[in-house]
Design a protein around this motif. Structure first.
Motif, PDB file in Angstrom:
ATOM      1  N   TYR A  45      46.273  36.637  44.200  1.00  0.00           N
ATOM      2  CA  TYR A  45      45.090  36.350  45.007  1.00  0.00           C
ATOM      3  C   TYR A  45      44.463  37.578  45.670  1.00  0.00           C
ATOM      4  N   ALA A  46      45.138  38.704  45.657  1.00  0.00           N
ATOM      5  CA  ALA A  46      44.593  39.909  46.287  1.00  0.00           C
ATOM      6  C   ALA A  46      43.471  40.496  45.441  1.00  0.00           C
ATOM      7  N   ARG A  47      42.416  40.874  46.118  1.00  0.00           N
ATOM      8  CA  ARG A  47      41.289  41.550  45.472  1.00  0.00           C
ATOM      9  C   ARG A  47      41.014  42.835  46.228  1.00  0.00           C
ATOM     10  N   LYS A  48      40.511  43.811  45.533  1.00  0.00           N
ATOM     11  CA  LYS A  48      40.238  45.108  46.148  1.00  0.00           C
ATOM     12  C   LYS A  48      39.357  44.920  47.386  1.00  0.00           C
ATOM     13  N   GLY A  49      39.780  45.514  48.484  1.00  0.00           N
ATOM     14  CA  GLY A  49      39.011  45.456  49.722  1.00  0.00           C
ATOM     15  C   GLY A  49      39.324  44.276  50.615  1.00  0.00           C
ATOM     16  N   ASP A  50      40.172  43.351  50.144  1.00  0.00           N
ATOM     17  CA  ASP A  50      40.525  42.189  50.964  1.00  0.00           C
ATOM     18  C   ASP A  50      41.443  42.573  52.112  1.00  0.00           C
ATOM     19  N   CYS A  51      41.228  41.943  53.250  1.00  0.00           N
ATOM     20  CA  CYS A  51      42.228  42.016  54.304  1.00  0.00           C
ATOM     21  C   CYS A  51      43.288  40.965  53.976  1.00  0.00           C
TER      22      CYS A  51
END
Length: 129
Positions: A45-51
């Motif tokens: 679920y992590a995407r670049k720029g996500d907190c």
């Protein structure tokens, strides 16, 4: 009930933003609770720029559960979207003014308000008040 409130959020982006804001306030400086996703779920679920809170919100909306560790007791609890909605319902029933600040999502909810949602979601009661 809170499910009605939640369904009034018009799209997944609004729901994700609400949950991300809730998580941010809920866990920032929280003395008793730590949250995490398992590594594989986080990677999914992590995407670049996500907190971190955005990752958690996206995973919860897709049916995953966070693991919440009670640092006081050393116990782990699952936290799902259904649990959060139940926590909101219990907060509404027990402290409507706190509930109103949380669902307004205008920055007026503080850590105590959001922690109450977490405690109701995890324990069914507010124990670390």
């Amino acid at each position: 009930m809170s499910t009605v409130f939640y369904n009034r959020l018009h799209n997944e982006q609004q729901r994700r933003e609400f949950l991300s804001d809730l998580f941010s306030t809920m866990f920032f400086g929280n003395f008793w609770a730590r949250a995490r996703l398992d590594e594989d779920t986080h990677s999914t679920y992590a995407r670049k720029g996500d907190c971190l809170e955005d990752v958690w919100a996206r995973a919860i909306l897709d049916g995953c559960a966070l693991t919440v560790t009670d640092m006081e007791e050393g116990e782990e609890h699952g936290l799902t979207l259904e649990d959060i909605l139940t926590g909101l319902d219990l907060l509404q029933a027990n402290n409507p003014s706190m509930w109103a600040r949380v669902v307004e999502n205008d920055g007026s909810a503080d850590m105590i308000d959001c922690d109450a949602v977490l405690q109701y979601a995890v324990f069914g009661e507010w124990i670390y008040g």
